[in-house]
Design a protein around this motif. Structure first.
Motif, PDB file in Angstrom:
ATOM      1  N   ALA A 253       0.828  -1.210   0.000  1.00 22.96           N
ATOM      2  CA  ALA A 253       0.000   0.000   0.000  1.00 22.96           C
ATOM      3  C   ALA A 253       0.860   1.257   0.000  1.00 22.96           C
ATOM      4  O   ALA A 253       0.604   2.211  -0.750  1.00 22.96           O
ATOM      5  N   HIS A 256       2.638   1.770  -3.414  1.00 26.01           N
ATOM      6  CA  HIS A 256       1.719   2.344  -4.407  1.00 26.01           C
ATOM      7  C   HIS A 256       1.493   3.830  -4.136  1.00 26.01           C
ATOM      8  O   HIS A 256       1.459   4.647  -5.069  1.00 26.01           O
ATOM      9  N   GLN A 266      -5.980   3.707  -6.023  1.00 27.13           N
ATOM     10  CA  GLN A 266      -6.938   2.610  -5.880  1.00 27.13           C
ATOM     11  C   GLN A 266      -6.253   1.340  -5.385  1.00 27.13           C
ATOM     12  O   GLN A 266      -6.775   0.631  -4.521  1.00 27.13           O
ATOM     13  N   GLN A 267      -5.051   1.057  -5.919  1.00 24.73           N
ATOM     14  CA  GLN A 267      -4.307  -0.132  -5.499  1.00 24.73           C
ATOM     15  C   GLN A 267      -3.889  -0.028  -4.037  1.00 24.73           C
ATOM     16  O   GLN A 267      -3.897  -1.024  -3.296  1.00 24.73           O
ATOM     17  N   MET A 269      -5.481   1.649  -1.633  1.00 24.40           N
ATOM     18  CA  MET A 269      -6.669   1.441  -0.811  1.00 24.40           C
ATOM     19  C   MET A 269      -7.036  -0.047  -0.743  1.00 24.40           C
ATOM     20  O   MET A 269      -7.424  -0.563   0.310  1.00 24.40           O
ATOM     21  N   ARG A 270      -6.896  -0.717  -1.866  1.00 24.25           N
ATOM     22  CA  ARG A 270      -7.215  -2.150  -1.898  1.00 24.25           C
ATOM     23  C   ARG A 270      -6.266  -2.926  -0.982  1.00 24.25           C
ATOM     24  O   ARG A 270      -6.708  -3.799  -0.219  1.00 24.25           O
ATOM     25  N   ALA A 271      -4.972  -2.605  -1.042  1.00 20.76           N
ATOM     26  CA  ALA A 271      -3.993  -3.311  -0.200  1.00 20.76           C
ATOM     27  C   ALA A 271      -4.258  -3.048   1.281  1.00 20.76           C
ATOM     28  O   ALA A 271      -4.120  -3.947   2.115  1.00 20.76           O
ATOM     29  N   GLY A 273      -7.155  -2.476   2.666  1.00 20.56           N
ATOM     30  CA  GLY A 273      -8.308  -3.288   3.033  1.00 20.56           C
ATOM     31  C   GLY A 273      -7.946  -4.745   3.220  1.00 20.56           C
ATOM     32  O   GLY A 273      -8.411  -5.406   4.166  1.00 20.56           O
ATOM     33  N   GLU A 274      -7.082  -5.259   2.348  1.00 21.29           N
ATOM     34  CA  GLU A 274      -6.656  -6.655   2.457  1.00 21.29           C
ATOM     35  C   GLU A 274      -5.789  -6.869   3.690  1.00 21.29           C
ATOM     36  O   GLU A 274      -5.821  -7.937   4.312  1.00 21.29           O
ATOM     37  N   GLN A 277      -8.086  -7.193   6.602  1.00 22.52           N
ATOM     38  CA  GLN A 277      -8.725  -8.499   6.568  1.00 22.52           C
ATOM     39  C   GLN A 277      -7.765  -9.584   7.036  1.00 22.52           C
ATOM     40  O   GLN A 277      -8.135 -10.485   7.804  1.00 22.52           O
ATOM     41  N   GLU A 304      -2.553   3.500   7.430  1.00 22.41           N
ATOM     42  CA  GLU A 304      -3.707   4.014   6.692  1.00 22.41           C
ATOM     43  C   GLU A 304      -3.736   5.540   6.747  1.00 22.41           C
ATOM     44  O   GLU A 304      -3.958   6.214   5.725  1.00 22.41           O
TER      45      GLU A 304
END
Length: 409
Positions: A253, A256, A266-267, A269-271, A273-274, A277, A304
């Protein structure tokens, strides 16, 4: 044909998820020979085309589950492969044993003592800065490498020694980076990746690679940092412990975010979130390595918030940072100063220069008690951002005071 054989050996080995050391052992087993006439270095020479397997070809084919002709066949061009950590290893092999078996015999007791020393260094890094720890860290790393190369030990003890070299390299590299010695830190990280690979510890190699990727992303080598962060994540695989996977995703994250491409936000934010998780799965009974003791929900929130700050989204960054800092251990002065530095920049972006100046004063106060180049670099960033508000009295006073303290008459 030699280069084709090398490429095919590497391709077939990676298909099986084997390290070079694992393939070397499988070849020896197929040949039914004792000892280790074929080692990791020899496999590396075959794969790079520096040497041809020749008499080992039938045993290579058996180990890899193909016929001899298949090893020499030309392969059709394929899509560029995802980078692997093997591409980031140091030239040569700084861990090759010297006069193996002739030094003093050591056992697991020595390994246990090393584990305690390494963990003690980690705990010291929580409260001391790189400038204070760089000398003892490098001294311990040199001693441990020397011990591995010159001592006599079993294969199991040797593997555990390699792990300790990897763990020590991770914290020593981090300390060197904090002291501003980036080239030295990179050499240390690459040494550690090599040790972890030889120990077949993918979680440890991913941790080391992620730390090096983080340094690259922060020192103007964003493209390399992103490639290495991805390699660390891919090399560790889905079976990595939850905390480790969360940390690798955090590094991706950040890489990127620093790359700044059209799709990078976008990448990132996706990382993130993962990563959240992955950490949520930490209560499923999968044990994480001791060296990841510091990875928790708070640390993920810090990353974050930093991503949001870097992307100039202060309305998301400021509340997160305030929440994390409200419960942070004040004895960790360096981390407190670093996290406050992100808050100061986010407040400036939110057009709150007076509050940003007040936070900056705390960073200066904490920074005066720590020999961290990271903190000094972050302070430079804060002051640069605050110069946009030089007409605000609180900011003008802060800038003037800092100027007097750094350039006394």
């Amino acid at each position: 044909m030699g280069s084709s054989i090398g490429a095919n050996i590497r391709h077939l080995r990676e298909q099986r998820g084997w390290s070079q050391a694992r393939l070397a052992r499988e070849v020896c087993q197929a040949a039914r020979v004792c000892g280790e006439p074929v080692g990791r270095q020899e496999v590396s020479r075959w794969e790079t085309g520096k040497r041809t397997p020749r008499e080992w070809l039938p045993f290579l084919a058996t180990a890899l589950g193909v016929n001899v002709d298949a090893l020499g066949a030309l392969q059709k061009p394929t899509e560029p492969a995802v980078p692997t950590l093997a591409e980031f290893l140091p030239e040569g092999d700084p861990l090759s044993p010297l006069e193996y078996g002739t030094g003093r015999r050591i056992g697991m007791g020595t390994v246990n003592e090393l584990q305690q020393r390494v963990h003690g260094l980690r705990l010291a890094d929580d409260v001391l800065a790189g400038g204070d720890l760089i000398r003892p860290a490098l001294r311990d790393l040199r001693r441990t490498v020397k011990l591995y190369r010159e001592s006599s030990h079993t294969g199991e003890v040797g593997q555990q020694l390699l792990r300790q070299i990897g763990e020590l390299a991770q914290i020593a590299g981090w300390i060197a980076s904090d002291a501003g010695q980036h080239e030295e830190a990179e050499r240390i990280y690459r040494l550690g990746i090599s040790a972890a690979h030889q120990a077949e510890d993918h979680t440890l190699s991913g941790n080391l690679a992620g730390s090096l990727a983080y340094q690259m992303s922060n020192t103007g080598r964003e493209t390399e940092g992103l490639a290495l962060a991805r390699a660390a994540l891919n090399d560790a695989g889905a079976e990595a412990p939850p905390k480790a996977r969360a940390l690798y995703l955090d590094r991706v994250a950040w890489a990127h975010t620093k790359s700044g491409g059209a799709a990078d936000e976008q990448q990132a934010m996706r990382a993130l979130g993962e990563a959240e998780q992955a950490l949520s799965e930490d209560d499923e009974g999968i044990e994480s390595p001791v060296y990841l003791y510091w990875v928790d929900a708070g640390e993920l929130k810090v990353m974050e918030s930093r991503v949001y700050t870097e992307l100039h989204r202060p309305l998301r960054a400021v509340p997160l940072l305030r929440k994390v800092l409200g419960g942070y251990d004040a004895t960790h002065a360096r981390e407190m100063a670093l996290y406050l530095s992100w808050l100061a920049v986010a407040l400036a972006d939110a057009n709150e220069p007076e509050e940003a100046a007040a936070v900056a004063e705390r960073v200066i106060s904490l920074g005066s008690d720590t020999s961290s180049k990271r903190v000094m670099e972050r302070l430079r960033v804060i002051l640069g951002r605050l110069r946009d508000f030089a007409d605000v009295p609180a900011v003008a006073a802060l800038l003037a005071e800092h100027q007097r303290s750094t350039n006394p008459v």
